[in-house]
Design an enzyme around this catalytic site. Sequence first.
Site, PDB file in Angstrom:
ATOM      1  N   ASN A  24     -15.317  10.220  73.888  1.00 46.60           N
ATOM      2  CA  ASN A  24     -15.811  11.560  74.185  1.00 46.60           C
ATOM      3  C   ASN A  24     -15.651  12.370  72.905  1.00 46.60           C
ATOM      4  O   ASN A  24     -14.626  12.249  72.223  1.00 46.60           O
ATOM      5  CB  ASN A  24     -14.992  12.184  75.323  1.00 46.60           C
ATOM      6  CG  ASN A  24     -15.609  13.473  75.817  1.00 46.60           C
ATOM      7  OD1 ASN A  24     -15.710  14.453  75.069  1.00 46.60           O
ATOM      8  ND2 ASN A  24     -16.036  13.495  77.064  1.00 46.60           N
TER       9      ASN A  24
ATOM     10  N   LYS B 147     -14.876  23.893  75.704  1.00 41.63           N
ATOM     11  CA  LYS B 147     -14.824  23.204  74.407  1.00 41.63           C
ATOM     12  C   LYS B 147     -13.826  23.907  73.491  1.00 41.63           C
ATOM     13  O   LYS B 147     -13.098  23.276  72.744  1.00 41.63           O
ATOM     14  CB  LYS B 147     -16.213  23.174  73.766  1.00 41.63           C
ATOM     15  CG  LYS B 147     -17.216  22.274  74.495  1.00 41.63           C
ATOM     16  CD  LYS B 147     -17.203  20.850  73.946  1.00 41.63           C
ATOM     17  CE  LYS B 147     -18.004  19.927  74.876  1.00 41.63           C
ATOM     18  NZ  LYS B 147     -18.004  18.519  74.426  1.00 41.63           N
TER      19      LYS B 147
ATOM     20  N   TYR C 280     -11.298  20.408  81.087  1.00 39.56           N
ATOM     21  CA  TYR C 280     -12.502  19.937  80.411  1.00 39.56           C
ATOM     22  C   TYR C 280     -13.225  18.968  81.354  1.00 39.56           C
ATOM     23  O   TYR C 280     -13.152  19.118  82.565  1.00 39.56           O
ATOM     24  CB  TYR C 280     -12.012  19.320  79.079  1.00 39.56           C
ATOM     25  CG  TYR C 280     -13.044  18.746  78.171  1.00 39.56           C
ATOM     26  CD1 TYR C 280     -13.997  19.549  77.548  1.00 39.56           C
ATOM     27  CD2 TYR C 280     -13.048  17.381  77.893  1.00 39.56           C
ATOM     28  CE1 TYR C 280     -14.932  19.002  76.690  1.00 39.56           C
ATOM     29  CE2 TYR C 280     -13.980  16.822  77.025  1.00 39.56           C
ATOM     30  CZ  TYR C 280     -14.927  17.641  76.432  1.00 39.56           C
ATOM     31  OH  TYR C 280     -15.842  17.091  75.585  1.00 39.56           O
TER      32      TYR C 280
ATOM     33  N   ALA D  79     -32.276   7.585  74.938  1.00 43.48           N
ATOM     34  CA  ALA D  79     -32.345   7.995  73.528  1.00 43.48           C
ATOM     35  C   ALA D  79     -32.691   9.469  73.410  1.00 43.48           C
ATOM     36  O   ALA D  79     -33.718   9.849  72.862  1.00 43.48           O
ATOM     37  CB  ALA D  79     -33.359   7.128  72.791  1.00 43.48           C
TER      38      ALA D  79
HETATM   39  N1  LIG Z   1     -19.160  10.880  75.841  1.00 46.35           N
HETATM   40  C1  LIG Z   1     -19.604  11.846  75.087  1.00 46.35           C
HETATM   41  O1  LIG Z   1     -18.924  12.319  74.196  1.00 46.35           O
HETATM   42  C2  LIG Z   1     -20.971  12.388  75.325  1.00 46.35           C
HETATM   43  C3  LIG Z   1     -21.512  13.268  74.385  1.00 46.35           C
HETATM   44  C4  LIG Z   1     -22.802  13.785  74.585  1.00 46.35           C
HETATM   45  C5  LIG Z   1     -23.495  13.425  75.719  1.00 46.35           C
HETATM   46  N2  LIG Z   1     -22.923  12.586  76.614  1.00 46.35           N
HETATM   47  C6  LIG Z   1     -23.623  12.240  77.847  1.00 46.35           C
HETATM   48  O2  LIG Z   1     -24.849  11.601  77.557  1.00 46.35           O
HETATM   49  C7  LIG Z   1     -25.802  11.933  78.540  1.00 46.35           C
HETATM   50  C8  LIG Z   1     -27.060  12.425  77.844  1.00 46.35           C
HETATM   51  O3  LIG Z   1     -26.819  13.636  77.203  1.00 46.35           O
HETATM   52  P1  LIG Z   1     -27.874  14.220  76.179  1.00 46.35           P
HETATM   53  O4  LIG Z   1     -27.338  15.505  75.718  1.00 46.35           O
HETATM   54  O5  LIG Z   1     -28.239  13.201  75.184  1.00 46.35           O
HETATM   55  O6  LIG Z   1     -29.105  14.472  77.154  1.00 46.35           O
HETATM   56  P2  LIG Z   1     -30.653  14.339  76.815  1.00 46.35           P
HETATM   57  O7  LIG Z   1     -31.375  14.912  77.954  1.00 46.35           O
HETATM   58  O8  LIG Z   1     -30.945  14.864  75.459  1.00 46.35           O
HETATM   59  O9  LIG Z   1     -30.889  12.762  76.773  1.00 46.35           O
HETATM   60  C9  LIG Z   1     -30.956  11.946  77.907  1.00 46.35           C
HETATM   61  C10 LIG Z   1     -31.984  10.870  77.611  1.00 46.35           C
HETATM   62  O10 LIG Z   1     -31.980   9.918  78.667  1.00 46.35           O
HETATM   63  C11 LIG Z   1     -33.315   9.655  79.006  1.00 46.35           C
HETATM   64  N3  LIG Z   1     -33.419   9.165  80.379  1.00 46.35           N
HETATM   65  C12 LIG Z   1     -33.491   9.875  81.529  1.00 46.35           C
HETATM   66  N4  LIG Z   1     -33.667   9.062  82.578  1.00 46.35           N
HETATM   67  C13 LIG Z   1     -33.712   7.807  82.083  1.00 46.35           C
HETATM   68  C14 LIG Z   1     -33.904   6.529  82.674  1.00 46.35           C
HETATM   69  N5  LIG Z   1     -34.073   6.393  83.990  1.00 46.35           N
HETATM   70  N6  LIG Z   1     -33.892   5.470  81.859  1.00 46.35           N
HETATM   71  C15 LIG Z   1     -33.718   5.590  80.537  1.00 46.35           C
HETATM   72  N7  LIG Z   1     -33.560   6.772  79.917  1.00 46.35           N
HETATM   73  C16 LIG Z   1     -33.549   7.867  80.688  1.00 46.35           C
HETATM   74  C17 LIG Z   1     -34.036  10.969  78.799  1.00 46.35           C
HETATM   75  O11 LIG Z   1     -35.429  10.782  78.678  1.00 46.35           O
HETATM   76  C18 LIG Z   1     -33.394  11.442  77.510  1.00 46.35           C
HETATM   77  O12 LIG Z   1     -34.042  10.959  76.369  1.00 46.35           O
HETATM   78  C19 LIG Z   1     -25.152  12.995  79.430  1.00 46.35           C
HETATM   79  O13 LIG Z   1     -24.722  12.421  80.639  1.00 46.35           O
HETATM   80  C20 LIG Z   1     -23.979  13.467  78.638  1.00 46.35           C
HETATM   81  O14 LIG Z   1     -22.895  13.848  79.440  1.00 46.35           O
HETATM   82  C21 LIG Z   1     -21.690  12.068  76.440  1.00 46.35           C
HETATM   83  O1  LIG Z   2     -18.628  17.517  77.311  1.00 43.28           O
HETATM   84  C1  LIG Z   2     -18.354  16.315  77.276  1.00 43.28           C
HETATM   85  O2  LIG Z   2     -17.525  15.782  78.022  1.00 43.28           O
HETATM   86  C2  LIG Z   2     -18.974  15.441  76.228  1.00 43.28           C
HETATM   87  C3  LIG Z   2     -20.310  15.796  75.821  1.00 43.28           C
HETATM   88  O3  LIG Z   2     -20.374  16.891  74.959  1.00 43.28           O
HETATM   89  C4  LIG Z   2     -21.307  15.879  76.921  1.00 43.28           C
HETATM   90  O4  LIG Z   2     -22.237  16.694  76.818  1.00 43.28           O
HETATM   91  O5  LIG Z   2     -21.205  15.096  77.866  1.00 43.28           O
HETATM   92 MN   LIG Z   3     -22.013  18.180  75.272  1.00 46.13          MN
END
Ligand SMILES: NC(=O)c1ccc[n+]([C@@H]2O[C@H](COP(=O)([O-])OP(=O)(O)OC[C@H]3O[C@@H](n4cnc5c(N)ncnc54)[C@H](O)[C@@H]3O)[C@@H](O)[C@H]2O)c1
Ligand SMILES: O=C(O)C[C@H](O)C(=O)O
Ligand SMILES: [Mn+2]
EC number: 4.1.1.101
Length: 544
Positions: free
Chosen positions: A448, A164, A91, A292
């Site tokens: 996560n 996943k 993963y 956001a």
């Molecule tokens: N830990 C977890 O379980 C988990 C789950 C989902 C997503 N994530 C992580 O979160 C991140 C975002 O994923 P997402 O699906 O929400 O993507 P997304 O593209 O929907 O959201 C990213 C957001 O960040 C903003 N952004 C980009 N550059 C920026 C900057 N310089 N300053 C401020 N904001 C900025 C974008 O405009 C957007 O709104 C990814 O790296 C993803 O791996 C982690």
């Molecule tokens: O895939 C992951 O590790 C968590 C999350 O779904 C992401 O998109 O980052």
């Molecule tokens: Mn994801």
Amino acid sequence: MKLGYEILNNPFLNKGTAFTKKEREEYGLLGLLPPYIQTIDEQAKQAYGQFLKKDKLIEKRHFLMEIFNTNRTLFYYLFSKHVVEFMPIVYDPVIAESIENYSELFVNPQNAAYLSVKEPENIETILRNAADNRKIRLIVVTDAEGILGIGDWGTNGVDISVGKLMVYTAAAGIDPATVLPVVIDAGTNRKELLENDLYLGNRFERVRGDEYYNFIDKFVKTAEKLFPNLYLHWEDFGRLNAANILNKYENEITTFNDDIQGTGIITLAGILGALKISGEKLTEQVYMCFGAGTAGAGIARRIFNEMVAQGLSEEEAKKRFYLVDKQGLLFEDTEGLTPEQTPFARKRSEFTNANELTTLEAAVKAVKPTILVGTSTVPKTFTKEIVQEMAKHTARPIIFPLSNPTRLAEASAKDLIEWTDGKALVATGIPSDPIELNGITYEIGQANNALIYPGLGLGIIATKSKIVNDKIISAAAHSLGGIIDTTKPGAAVLPPVSKLTEFSETVALSVGQSVLDQKLNTEPISDLKEAIKNAKWIPEYKDF
Ligand SMILES: NC(=O)c1ccc[n+]([C@@H]2O[C@H](COP(=O)([O-])OP(=O)(O)OC[C@H]3O[C@@H](n4cnc5c(N)ncnc54)[C@H](O)[C@@H]3O)[C@@H](O)[C@H]2O)c1
Ligand SMILES: O=C(O)C[C@H](O)C(=O)O
Ligand SMILES: [Mn+2]
């Protein structure tokens, strides 16, 4: 009845050298395998020995995938013995590298369904072909526009659906013969893929608008028709589509968006864990989201709902939220707000220097948040200045850099702990090693969604819930709270991945109870524990 190589080449049936003498005789397998009959344990030992010899993580992954491709039972048996070691390889984060090089490294389609946006007429045939008469109960589907934080990867993104699903089985015992990974190839806007001779996907730009949404709708309707009691999981769609799709289907079918809802649950669980350590109340926190988008807005919504559940009015709760995105702190008049951001946008009149709040640092200084969650995809943005500024105004700042994979994290756990002299309560998206500081070992929880979606899915699948609603989601978030031990200095805010299998069952029970309490189950269930136990698949060879 399948015979000989038909069995050996079927990963759901194959046992390799573990086929008994009788099975070999009866199923046309005589002489197709070396004579010694191995136990699954012997097979696993042999495979693990080979695994250890691979130097690079990506090589380790490809070795494990070879086993997955040929023998699912052995793969999951091995996985169950080495959960902590395998999770980052099977993963996140190694999956990111695998997706980026999917076309170059392709050897096996891994029983996935590959749909093409310009061929809606083939959806049914493709789903039938890929299911191959298996009774599918769980689909993970992606269109790969927003893979982790690495963006648009077209058909290569199929790996996230496969990955996943592997975690669903390893963590919660979802029967691997009942799952179907799906990729919707809606084109890609990544130039390097469009120009890459080896790219295996469609070579056109992303299809948008009606054509795209009509395709999604046809896919949903077809999948629902073909597979009764289906649980449909959406993963890594783009920022706009993810929310639109969830809003459209969440009250109609049994469905879930992992990035919006799964991340919301695990982050809330982590924050509740952190507050258990600090002894503070959620309703007194000031929440700042950095990035956001799909995940960021989904998490904010979940924390907001929880504040309201804990007694704040919606109006009071909203005052505690600040979203920062590319534009800086989001105001009502900021251009390009998404529908998910709008409810949390602030009034400029709240600040004397509103026009200067265009960076995270300025926003943190002006707002003095007590919680900072990063889902921005922008690495190293939680700087020492920002973190120490937060620590000036709150005894135990809660700081979760959640962007994946590793290279995109807003900060490392080590820096956060060191910069705050151990005061920060930290969780990260990818696994972090414990940190030693002044004689204390700080364990770092992994916020996560993989820690929650398998248990949630098991609870939903075992009860055949009609839908996944807010109460169920909230039950899932609260179910982890009872598990963490916060008495030890340096305790983690979330339970460890080493206990993933155990607490997935705890999550499933809470989820299942919520389903039953709300009478959302489609079949009567007299004993929930038993129903969950029966829904679980165990990686052991069954007699033919
Ligand atoms: N830990 C977890 O379980 C988990 C789950 C989902 C997503 N994530 C992580 O979160 C991140 C975002 O994923 P997402 O699906 O929400 O993507 P997304 O593209 O929907 O959201 C990213 C957001 O960040 C903003 N952004 C980009 N550059 C920026 C900057 N310089 N300053 C401020 N904001 C900025 C974008 O405009 C957007 O709104 C990814 O790296 C993803 O791996 C982690
Ligand atoms: O895939 C992951 O590790 C968590 C999350 O779904 C992401 O998109 O980052
Ligand atoms: Mn994801």
